[in-house]
Every structure is written in structure tokens, then in C-alpha cells.
Design an enzyme around this catalytic site. Structure first.
Site, short mmCIF file in Angstrom:
data_model
loop_
_atom_site.label_atom_id
_atom_site.label_comp_id
_atom_site.label_asym_id
_atom_site.label_seq_id
_atom_site.Cartn_x
_atom_site.Cartn_y
_atom_site.Cartn_z
N CYS A 132 0.88 -1.16 0.00
CA CYS A 132 0.00 0.00 0.00
C CYS A 132 0.93 1.21 0.00
O CYS A 132 2.13 1.08 -0.27
CB CYS A 132 -0.96 -0.02 1.19
N GLY A 133 0.39 2.40 0.29
CA GLY A 133 1.24 3.59 0.20
C GLY A 133 2.45 3.51 1.11
O GLY A 133 3.59 3.75 0.71
N ARG A 169 16.55 -22.23 17.45
CA ARG A 169 16.07 -21.11 18.26
C ARG A 169 15.00 -20.30 17.53
O ARG A 169 14.05 -19.80 18.15
CB ARG A 169 17.24 -20.20 18.68
N HIS A 225 15.19 -15.53 9.92
CA HIS A 225 14.87 -15.63 11.35
C HIS A 225 13.39 -15.89 11.61
O HIS A 225 13.06 -16.62 12.55
CB HIS A 225 15.24 -14.33 12.07
N GLY A 244 2.88 0.69 3.28
CA GLY A 244 3.11 -0.73 3.62
C GLY A 244 2.53 -1.08 4.98
O GLY A 244 2.39 -2.26 5.32
N ILE A 245 2.18 -0.06 5.76
CA ILE A 245 1.73 -0.31 7.14
C ILE A 245 0.36 -0.97 7.17
O ILE A 245 0.17 -2.01 7.81
CB ILE A 245 1.72 1.01 7.95
N GLY A 246 -0.60 -0.38 6.47
CA GLY A 246 -1.95 -0.97 6.46
C GLY A 246 -1.93 -2.39 5.91
O GLY A 246 -2.57 -3.29 6.47
C1 RB5 Z 1 -3.85 5.26 1.00
O1 RB5 Z 1 -3.79 6.63 0.71
C2 RB5 Z 1 -2.94 4.95 2.18
O2 RB5 Z 1 -3.56 5.29 3.38
C3 RB5 Z 1 -2.60 3.48 2.20
O3 RB5 Z 1 -2.03 3.13 0.98
C4 RB5 Z 1 -1.62 3.00 3.23
O4 RB5 Z 1 -0.48 3.82 3.28
C5 RB5 Z 1 -2.15 2.73 4.57
O5 RB5 Z 1 -1.45 2.19 5.44
#
Ligand code: RB5
Length: 151
Positions: A65-66, A134, A99, A68-70
Site C-alpha cells: 500500500c502507500g 532457536r 529468522h 506498507g503499514i496498512g
Molecule cells: C492510502 O492513501 C494509504 O492510506 C494506504 O495506501 C496506506 O499507506 C495505509 O497504510
């Protein structure tokens, strides 16, 4: 390998480049979208891709995504998925395979150049799990946490 890939509008260009590169590297790619630059909610594409990895239809997944977090949050909500968010680091892409035996990689389309994203993905795909005791023990503990959470 059989790969699942997915993105939202924030990483459409990276996903398209990655799809082509993965095919050139000899992988079979299942593309869960999105298929153009119009706005889409990343859970709608990322979750089905992760389910296909969970169910063994694909070996590994790459979700974007923009930031990568979402995408990484959605992936890690899927049972059996160990997703690593990696931006700007080939080394971390290797370490999470060695790992964590990560089975999904998340990247941000707005935080890596296309060239960098492809290099991260290649490192992820080319690095096997170390199999060291481990690390196996720690991964087993992650599975135990999932079972506890299901209760
Ligand atoms: C979309 O604009 C953005 O919020 C999404 O791609 C992402 O970064 C969310 O984590």
C-alpha cells in the site's frame, strides 16, 4: 514459486513492476489487484492474497500500500501469516526470511523507488528460512499465541 501479490492505489506502479519482475525471475504470480490507480481499500485486496498463502494455494505473498503499514496490519490479522513490513532495506528482507520464516512481505509504494522495491522483493524471495532451532522455537510460540487468541 507460486506468489500472491496485492496492492492499493498507493502502490499500483510498484505492484505492476513487481508482477513483471517476478514472472521474469521464474515465479508464477496470482494478482489479487488492484488493477488500476483508482482508490481502493487495501483490506479488500490484501486479505484475499493472504488467505491464499494461509491455505497453501500460494507459497509466499507480497502486499503493498502507500506506506506498507496498512497492508502489513491486514496480513498479520490472517491466521498463519507472518508478515514483515520492509521499506528501504534489503538486509531486513533477508533477515525476516532467515529468522522469522516470514511468508508475506509488505512494502510501501510511496517509500521505495521501484528499483529498491524490486531489490527488496528479490532478496525476500531468494532467501530461505535458516531452520535454526532457536528460530523454530520462537515461531512455534507465535503459533501458540494465535491459538490462545482464538479461545
Ligand atoms: C492510502 O492513501 C494509504 O492510506 C494506504 O495506501 C496506506 O499507506 C495505509 O497504510
Amino acid at each position: 514459486m507460486k506468489l500472491a501479490i496485492a496492492c492499493d492505489h498507493g502502490a499500483f506502479e510498484l505492484k505492476e513492476a513487481l508482477k513483471e519482475a517476478c514472472q521474469q525471475w521464474g515465479h508464477e504470480v496470482e494478482d489479487f489487484g488492484s488493477y488500476d490507480t483508482s482508490a481502493v481499500d487495501y483490506p479488500d485486496t490484501v486479505y484475499p492474497a493472504c488467505v491464499s498463502v494461509r491455505d497453501g494455494k500460494n507459497d509466499l505473498g507480497i502486499v503493498m500500500c502507500g506506506s506498507g503499514i496498512g497492508a502489513s496490519i491486514v496480513a498479520n490479522k490472517t491466521r498463519g501469516i507472518r508478515c514483515a513490513l520492509v521499506n528501504n532495506s534489503i538486509e531486513l528482507a533477508k533477515i525476516t526470511r532467515l529468522h522469522n520464516d516470514a511468508n508475506v512481505l509488505a512494502m510501501g509504494g510511496r517509500f521505495n523507488t521501484i528499483e529498491e522495491g524490486l531489490a527488496i522483493a528479490k532478496a525476500f524471495l531468494d532467501t530461505p528460512f535458516s531452520g535454526e532451532e532457536r528460530h523454530l522455537c520462537r515461531i512455534q510460540k507465535i503459533s501458540t499465541i494465535e491459538i490462545e487468541e482464538d479461545r
